[in-house]
Design a protein around this motif. Structure first.
Motif, short mmCIF file in Angstrom:
data_model
loop_
_atom_site.label_atom_id
_atom_site.label_comp_id
_atom_site.label_asym_id
_atom_site.label_seq_id
_atom_site.Cartn_x
_atom_site.Cartn_y
_atom_site.Cartn_z
N ASN A 1 -58.33 19.63 -44.64
CA ASN A 1 -58.43 21.01 -44.15
C ASN A 1 -59.84 21.58 -44.22
N ASN A 2 -60.71 21.00 -45.03
CA ASN A 2 -62.08 21.51 -45.11
C ASN A 2 -63.01 20.87 -44.09
N VAL A 3 -62.51 19.96 -43.30
CA VAL A 3 -63.29 19.37 -42.21
C VAL A 3 -63.01 20.18 -40.95
N MET A 4 -64.04 20.87 -40.45
CA MET A 4 -63.88 21.81 -39.35
C MET A 4 -64.48 21.24 -38.06
N ASP A 5 -63.80 21.51 -36.96
CA ASP A 5 -64.32 21.09 -35.66
C ASP A 5 -65.60 21.83 -35.32
N SER A 6 -65.70 23.06 -35.75
CA SER A 6 -66.88 23.86 -35.41
C SER A 6 -68.13 23.38 -36.12
N GLU A 7 -68.01 22.54 -37.15
CA GLU A 7 -69.17 22.07 -37.90
C GLU A 7 -69.62 20.68 -37.50
N ILE A 8 -69.06 20.14 -36.43
CA ILE A 8 -69.45 18.81 -35.96
C ILE A 8 -70.84 18.90 -35.32
N THR A 9 -71.74 18.08 -35.79
CA THR A 9 -73.11 18.06 -35.28
C THR A 9 -73.21 17.12 -34.08
N PRO A 10 -74.30 17.23 -33.30
CA PRO A 10 -74.48 16.29 -32.18
C PRO A 10 -74.53 14.83 -32.62
N ALA A 11 -75.10 14.55 -33.79
CA ALA A 11 -75.15 13.16 -34.26
C ALA A 11 -73.74 12.62 -34.53
N LEU A 12 -72.90 13.47 -35.11
CA LEU A 12 -71.52 13.04 -35.39
C LEU A 12 -70.73 12.90 -34.09
N ALA A 13 -70.98 13.79 -33.14
CA ALA A 13 -70.30 13.69 -31.84
C ALA A 13 -70.71 12.43 -31.10
N THR A 14 -71.98 12.05 -31.22
CA THR A 14 -72.43 10.81 -30.59
C THR A 14 -71.75 9.60 -31.21
N LEU A 15 -71.57 9.65 -32.54
CA LEU A 15 -70.86 8.55 -33.21
C LEU A 15 -69.42 8.45 -32.73
N PHE A 16 -68.78 9.59 -32.54
CA PHE A 16 -67.40 9.59 -32.06
C PHE A 16 -67.28 8.95 -30.67
N SER A 17 -68.29 9.12 -29.85
CA SER A 17 -68.22 8.64 -28.47
C SER A 17 -68.29 7.12 -28.37
N VAL A 18 -68.80 6.45 -29.40
CA VAL A 18 -68.95 5.00 -29.33
C VAL A 18 -67.88 4.27 -30.15
N LEU A 19 -66.99 5.00 -30.80
CA LEU A 19 -65.94 4.37 -31.59
C LEU A 19 -64.89 3.76 -30.68
N LYS A 20 -64.30 2.66 -31.13
CA LYS A 20 -63.21 2.03 -30.39
C LYS A 20 -61.90 2.79 -30.57
N GLU A 21 -61.72 3.41 -31.72
CA GLU A 21 -60.48 4.13 -32.01
C GLU A 21 -60.81 5.35 -32.85
N LEU A 22 -60.32 6.50 -32.42
CA LEU A 22 -60.57 7.75 -33.13
C LEU A 22 -59.29 8.56 -33.19
N THR A 23 -58.86 8.89 -34.41
CA THR A 23 -57.73 9.79 -34.65
C THR A 23 -58.27 10.98 -35.42
N TRP A 24 -58.32 12.14 -34.78
CA TRP A 24 -58.99 13.31 -35.35
C TRP A 24 -58.01 14.48 -35.40
N ARG A 25 -57.36 14.65 -36.54
CA ARG A 25 -56.49 15.80 -36.78
C ARG A 25 -56.77 16.33 -38.19
N PRO A 26 -57.99 16.81 -38.42
CA PRO A 26 -58.35 17.19 -39.79
C PRO A 26 -57.68 18.46 -40.28
N ASN A 27 -57.57 19.45 -39.40
CA ASN A 27 -57.07 20.75 -39.81
C ASN A 27 -55.83 21.08 -39.02
#
Length: 500
Positions: A447-473
């Motif tokens: 719950n302390n991982v917020m979508d609004s706090e995602i940085t461009p570097a982290l977003a770039t990492l997400f774009s190259v992942l083979k599998e991403l499940t993102w339901r933090p909050n």
């Protein structure tokens, strides 16, 4: 042509065949008589409904003669059983093609089907000790290779609606709570009784592959080891160090689960002595699970040196002494390490130069563990620095500073975080960017991982992942879903048409 007319060729009258005497009916039992009466009543009602209105509605003083009607009504004979022409082997082949869910209803058709389906069952969990002691289980299921008699060895009220589950044990209890625990010593069958049941099982099932038992002694396990030469999996509840001498003869054991103590149920001591006996007797172990067991560096070292094929080690609610982590490098083939419901990882892991590492480890799983001790968590990641998959579920005390020690592992390809509510977006990002080989990421209910706090570097990492499940909050996900549906908009969308 009538039956008494002369035959055209011979001219002599044709004789009628002799009358066939009816067989004497079998006397009906009370249920058969009741069933026949019901069927006759139904057929009589249908017969009256089929009559003409004048006949079906007689005068009030008219009493119909029902004797002739009852005499004309007969029960339909039972349909012939087509399966009686098939052999048992052919029926078994047919039944084996059906889903397992059909076994129970099909076994209720007749006694023959009940017996045949019993020959198809390979695994049974017993709840009634009398079913085993009387020998009925051997006649009902002659081909078992998996037997679980844990619940049958515990005296508990079966009709109770209170079901308690703790770790790997589930029992029914009554409303009278004992200060000694949910299971008292008198609730478990005596060792001699359990050993007698094990002897019966060993005699009837020489091809046994798995057995689960509670309260057994060395003698009962020795009999299992002598008769069941291909036994591969064993689950022992409430066993001590000396009891493990009985399984030293099980040379083909590959999977062992030892439950020493379960809080509120029972308590038994499995220490370094028992672990050493197990390691020296069962050298082909591939998977070992220790629940509520004591021990230390020496016990884990003995397992690693003797069981060189060990690939998976699980510790649940362990009571290990400090320093056991340093013995993990002796497990030269270890691939999976799992810690479950552990109050502490290692109370005294020792200096870093004495730890070493497991070069073959691939998976590290921590579930419902307390990870507040930063020194212990750091030592764990140092021992498992070659790990590829890291799974953390519902771990208490996993703050950013503790999770930062995961960056020691440089070859991580999969990370799964679930229920880590203290971890923040910044702490997650600082570690994820260190893993250059990361391919799969799963973040759920943090719950302390917020979508609004995602940085461009982290977003770039997400774009190259083979599998991403993102339901933090879950709250943010619910708010987004409600916003798309228009709920919470003060009725703007729903009452727009009503506005003048």
């Amino acid at each position: 042509m009538s039956p008494n007319s002369p035959d055209r060729k011979s001219g002599s009258p044709k004789r009628s065949p002799p009358p066939v005497l009816p067989n004497r009916p079998r006397p009906l039992s009370l249920p058969d008589q009741a069933l026949k009466h019901v069927i006759m009543k139904m057929q009589l009602q249908n017969h009256l409904n089929s009559l003409s209105p004048s006949t079906a509605s007689p005068s009030p003083h008219y009493e119909p003669d029902l004797s002739s009607t009852f005499n004309s009504l007969t029960l339909d004979p039972p349909a012939p059983d087509s399966t009686s022409l098939l052999s048992d082997e052919l029926l078994l082949r047919i039944f084996s093609k059906l889903p397992i869910s059909h076994y129970l209803p099909n076994s209720l058709v007749c006694k023959r089907w009940l017996y045949l389906h019993g020959r198809l069952v390979n695994s049974v969990k017993l709840f009634d000790w009398g079913f085993l002691d009387s020998g009925r289980v051997f006649a009902r299921f002659p081909n078992l290779d998996d037997v679980d008699i844990v619940h049958a060895c515990i005296r508990s009220p079966r009709n109770s609606g209170i079901l308690v589950t703790r770790k790997a044990l589930t029992v029914h209890i009554d409303s009278l709570f004992s200060p000694n625990g949910l299971i008292e010593e008198s609730d478990v069958l005596k060792n001699s009784v359990v050993d007698h049941g094990l002897r019966l099982i060993a005699q009837s099932y020489p091809n046994l592959r798995r057995i689960a038992v509670i309260g057994a002694s060395e003698n009962g396990l020795v009999r299992i080891a002598e008769e069941c030469q291909i036994l591969q999996e064993l689950e022992l509840h409430c066993c001590g160090d000396l009891v493990l001498k009985g399984i030293s003869g099980c040379r083909n054991l590959q999977i062992v689960k030892l439950i020493g103590s379960v809080d509120g149920f029972y308590r038994a001591v499995i220490s370094d002595i028992g672990l050493t006996i197990l390691a020296q007797g069962c050298r082909r172990l591939v998977k070992l699970e220790l629940c509520g067991c004591e021990g230390s560096y020496d016990g884990i070292k003995a397992i690693g040196q003797c069981c060189q094929m060990l690939e998976e080690l699980t510790l649940s609610d362990h009571r290990m002494d400090g320093g056991w982590l340093a013995a993990l490098p002796f497990c030269g083939n270890l691939k999976t390490l799992m810690l479950q419901s552990c109050k502490s990882i290692d109370s005294s892991p020792g200096p870093d130069e004495h730890l070493g590492s497991c070069p073959t480890i691939e998976e590290l799983l921590l579930r419902r563990c307390q990870v507040r001790d930063q020194h212990a968590v750091r030592s764990l990641f140092m021992v498992c620095e070659a790990v590829r998959d890291i799974v953390l579920q519902d771990c208490w005390g996993l703050v950013d500073e503790v999770f930062a020690f995961a960056s020691i592992c440089r070859r991580v390809k999969l990370v799964a975080l679930e229920g880590c509510s203290l971890l923040t977006t910044g702490g997650l990002e600082s570690v994820l960017l260190c893993w250059k080989e990361l391919q799969r990421l799963r973040v759920v209910s943090c719950n302390n991982v917020m979508d609004s706090e995602i940085t461009p570097a982290l977003a770039t990492l997400f774009s190259v992942l083979k599998e991403l499940t993102w339901r933090p909050n879950s709250k943010a996900l619910l708010s987004a879903s409600l916003a798309e549906a228009g709920v919470g908009m003060k009725g703007g969308r729903f009452f727009k048409r009503l506005k003048p």
